[in-house]
Design an enzyme around this catalytic site. Structure first.
Site, PDB file in Angstrom:
ATOM      1  CD  GLU A  99      32.129  24.156  56.778  1.00  0.00           C
ATOM      2  OE1 GLU A  99      33.336  24.056  56.504  1.00  0.00           O
ATOM      3  OE2 GLU A  99      31.379  25.003  56.252  1.00  0.00           O
TER       4      GLU A  99
ATOM      5  CG  HIS B 287      35.001  21.937  52.970  1.00  0.00           C
ATOM      6  ND1 HIS B 287      35.101  21.830  51.602  1.00  0.00           N
ATOM      7  CD2 HIS B 287      33.946  22.779  53.200  1.00  0.00           C
ATOM      8  CE1 HIS B 287      34.165  22.558  51.026  1.00  0.00           C
ATOM      9  NE2 HIS B 287      33.444  23.139  51.982  1.00  0.00           N
TER      10      HIS B 287
END
Length: 372
Positions: A31, A34
């Protein structure tokens, strides 16, 4: 023993802790990648959560709300312009800013960042493992244990002996055992299913020698054991060679992973709950980590490598809701010259999300069913 007792016996507190840590780190870095690629392109990230479910702690930093959530199973980032936004009239509309305003390659970069991070983490861990522990040689079998009083002991086979040849032939890099293609060193057990004279060529202290013996797989209806435990021979390598080998292993793993996922989908559509050694659910994963924790830290590193590779490849499957599915939708929008409508994208993502949830439920049910 009931189901709960069976599950409890398969897991350990230390194994559960390591499972949460390994999966937590892999998901956090996924994550975070991202997040980093979105911010790099000037796209706002509204929130970043470690864990899922109810939020326990939250703090604003650099325009993002950083959250610690209750359930230590994954995490998520809310990237501006990726989800539909309210239209002010009780409905939703397609966003036109942030992620939605990026060119297709900008969107793909954000979506690919997570899986690639897990892939690079796995390669990095493999490089460290190979350079520290050595690389397994597929055509050499090292004897790890000789059972006292066994036939192997009478033949003067010793711990540390390396079997390099069988019956006058060098051990190949691959062998077929039970219809499966395996590393050549695993073929040692195959020769012990055949009666007759056999020869092991072994290397001891750098010198080769032949060990000849007559063998009968069964005597009086009882299976005979030679009395050795063996594993692939391990050779030390430098960091550069270890890095190259890590990439090679990753490439070799691709068809195996594809085959494993294909088998999982086939079992899902046929509701086949029989156990599959190639795919584990959460309980099976925690059980593997529990066993690894009892062996050595390097065994945990091997598990972390497998989990990161699995996370990378799974997220690249072109199912809506996963990174791979979002990448496909980004290219579809680019080819059409305009993004999908809100209704189209909502229907596709809902179908993909429902499929993934059903697939996860199936894996969990199959995971638990083996305890009945």
């Amino acid at each position: 023993m009931n189901v709960v007792q069976g599950i409890a016996a398969a897991l350990t507190p230390l194994g559960l802790l390591w499972t949460v840590l390994i999966i937590g780190v892999a998901t956090f870095l996924h994550e975070l990648a991202h997040y980093a690629l979105a911010r790099r392109q000037g796209v706002a990230v509204h929130s970043f959560s470690v864990g899922m479910g109810p939020v326990l702690l939250r703090r604003m930093w650099r325009g993002t709300e950083w959250r610690l959530s209750l359930l230590p199973i994954g995490g998520y980032v809310e990237i501006d312009g990726m989800a539909p936004e309210e239209d002010g009239q009780g409905g939703y509309r397609q966003p036109t800013r942030g992620f939605a305003a990026l060119p297709v390659w900008g969107k793909v970069a954000i979506l690919l960042a997570g899986p690639l991070t897990n892939l690079l983490l796995a390669i990095g861990l493999m490089t460290v493992s190979f350079s520290s522990q050595g690389v397994a040689v597929p055509d050499r079998a090292r004897i790890e244990e000789v059972v006292p009083g066994s036939r192997a002991q009478t033949l003067d086979l010793r711990v540390g002996d390396v079997i390099t040849g069988i019956d006058g032939q060098d051990i190949p890099e691959t062998a077929t055992v039970g219809g499966r293609t395996v590393a050549g060193w695993e073929g040692v057990r195959d020769v012990l299913t055949k009666a007759g004279p056999h020869t092991f060529t072994v290397v001891r202290d750098g010198q080769p020698r032949d060990v000849r013996f007559d063998w009968a797989p069964t005597v009086g209806g009882q299976k005979q054991l030679l009395g050795i435990r063996y594993a692939p021979d391990v050779q030390p390598v430098r960091v550069g060679a270890a890095f190259i080998r890590a990439w090679q292993v990753t490439g070799e793993a691709v068809p195996q992973v594809i085959q494993s996922f294909a088998g999982l989908f086939q079992r899902f559509f046929t509701l086949d709950l029989s156990r599959d050694e190639n795919v584990s659910g959460p309980i099976g994963t925690a059980e593997i980590v529990s066993r690894a924790a009892a062996v050595s830290p390097w065994a945990l590193v091997q598990v972390a490598i497998l989990l990161n590779l699995s996370l990378a490849f799974f997220n690249l499957i072109p199912i809506p809701g996963l990174d791979g599915g979002r990448i496909v939708l980004a290219f579809v929008g680019a080819l059409r010259g305009r993004p999908l409508t809100f209704q189209q994208e909502q229907a596709i993502n809902f179908a993909g999300f429902a499929f993934v949830m059903l697939l996860m439920a199936f894996v969990v049910v199959r995971d638990v069913s083996r305890f009945f």
